[in-house]
Structure formats: C-alpha cells, structure tokens
Scaffold this active site. Structure first.
Site, PDB file in Angstrom:
ATOM      1  N   MET A  23       0.827  -1.211   0.000  1.00 41.93           N
ATOM      2  CA  MET A  23       0.000   0.000   0.000  1.00 41.93           C
ATOM      3  C   MET A  23       0.857   1.255   0.000  1.00 41.93           C
ATOM      4  O   MET A  23       0.580   2.220   0.690  1.00 41.93           O
ATOM      5  CB  MET A  23      -0.926  -0.045   1.216  1.00 41.93           C
ATOM      6  N   GLY A  24       1.911   1.236  -0.816  1.00 48.84           N
ATOM      7  CA  GLY A  24       2.735   2.430  -0.987  1.00 48.84           C
ATOM      8  C   GLY A  24       2.056   3.426  -1.914  1.00 48.84           C
ATOM      9  O   GLY A  24       0.828   3.464  -2.035  1.00 48.84           O
ATOM     10  N   GLU A 134      11.372 -11.486 -19.365  1.00 50.90           N
ATOM     11  CA  GLU A 134      10.625 -10.628 -20.282  1.00 50.90           C
ATOM     12  C   GLU A 134      11.309 -10.589 -21.634  1.00 50.90           C
ATOM     13  O   GLU A 134      12.478 -10.211 -21.699  1.00 50.90           O
ATOM     14  CB  GLU A 134      10.490  -9.229 -19.696  1.00 50.90           C
ATOM     15  N   HIS A 153       4.918  -5.233 -20.258  1.00 51.99           N
ATOM     16  CA  HIS A 153       5.529  -4.308 -19.291  1.00 51.99           C
ATOM     17  C   HIS A 153       5.353  -2.849 -19.740  1.00 51.99           C
ATOM     18  O   HIS A 153       6.305  -2.082 -19.859  1.00 51.99           O
ATOM     19  CB  HIS A 153       7.010  -4.629 -19.104  1.00 51.99           C
TER      20      HIS A 153
END
Length: 190
Positions: A23-24, A134, A153
């Site tokens: 929860m930043g 990726e 991304h």
C-alpha cells in the site's frame, strides 16, 4: 449471444472487494480509485504501517485478502520476502472467481502455477504486465492460459512516467558531476 450471456457472470465493480498487497504510493492510488471512484470495498496488507488514507480501507492479513478479495492486485518490490509470494498454495486459497493482477515485479508470482490454476478453472482470471523473464518464452504455459491478459511491461509507459524516469537519470548525472540532485532522496526512510 444469449448462450454466451447465460454462461458469463457480469458484476459491477461497486459490489466487489479489492485486495491490495503493498500500500505504498501506487497501491494507495489504486485503492483510492477503487474506493472513491467505483465504491469498492478495499482491503490492504503492507509489511510497514501505512496510512491514514483519505478513502475507506481496512488493513488485514494477506490470508484475509486471499480469502475475501474478488480482485487481488500486487504493488510490492522484488525482495527475498516477495519473491514467489503468490505460489500454488496461495493461488489455491484465492476465490475461484478471483482475478489476480500483477504490475509490480514478475518473480512475485509463480506464473507456471498461475497458468495451471487458470487452465484448471480454479481462478477467474489474471492480468500480468510483468514477467520473471521478459518476454516470457513462447512455449510458457501462461502464454496460452485461459482468462489471462498479458501486456509487455507497459503500465509505466505514459509520457509523464517517461519524464519522471528522465529526471532520475538527470539527477544521477548531476551527482556524478558533483552537482546537487534536483530531487534528493528522502533519507528519513519515508
């Protein structure tokens, strides 16, 4: 159309529970939008005490999020504590119609276990913008998993996000040249 409609359950966001892990700055923004914009119930978990927030939300255990959330969204850094955070056991504890969203770091989720849960119908869906490798190999099971939305991304690829990334590079150059940064780091831990 009628046959399709009878097989699909349509739900309004205001009737759903959003579970946020991390929860930043980003997680709390997602929570604010979910609660204030869509009237969703918002639960969160963070390893540090955060808040207070200007929207209704409740701190709970990760296990409570896994059991109660219709949508679980991940906003954590990749650390030894978060690597493999969402594994087969956690996926088995999610609601069978839950949706998992990962825009944080690819290695936070065991994507092979996620693909298996999706293929077996044990999870409602997934949205992934990050992968451990990726791009993921073409033969990775997540590439053909049902009810998965995969993006390359791109969640931070807005013009403003690029400007912020460039500002960081400019600050690194400034420090290397002996000049003070325009945006010094907060050494207070916040």
């Amino acid at each position: 159309f009628l046959e399709y409609r009878s097989r699909v359950q349509f739900r309004e966001l205001g009737s759903l529970t959003m579970g946020i892990i991390g929860m930043g700055r980003i997680g709390s923004t997602v929570g604010r939008i979910a609660a204030s914009g869509f009237a969703m119930r918002v639960l969160y978990n963070d390893i540090v005490e955060v808040g207070p927030f200007d929207f209704p939300t409740k701190a709970v255990s990760k296990e409570q999020i896994y059991e109660q959330a219709d949508i679980v969204t991940l906003h954590v850094p990749l650390t030894p504590l978060t690597r493999g955070l969402i594994d087969a056991a956690v996926l088995a504890s999610l609601r069978p119609d839950a949706i998992l969203i990962n825009t944080s770091r690819g290695a936070v989720v065991d994507t092979a276990a996620l693909a298996e849960a999706l293929a077996a119908g044990r999870l409602g869906g997934a949205g992934l913008d990050v992968f451990e490798e990726e791009p993921p190999p073409a033969d990775h099971p997540i590439m053909t998993a049902p009810n998965a939305i995969l993006t390359p991304h791109i969640s931070a690829r807005t013009d403003l996000a690029r400007e912020r990334m460039e500002a960081v590079v400019e600050d690194v150059i400034a420090v290397l040249e002996g000049r003070p940064p325009a945006y010094p780091a907060d050494r207070g831990g916040g």
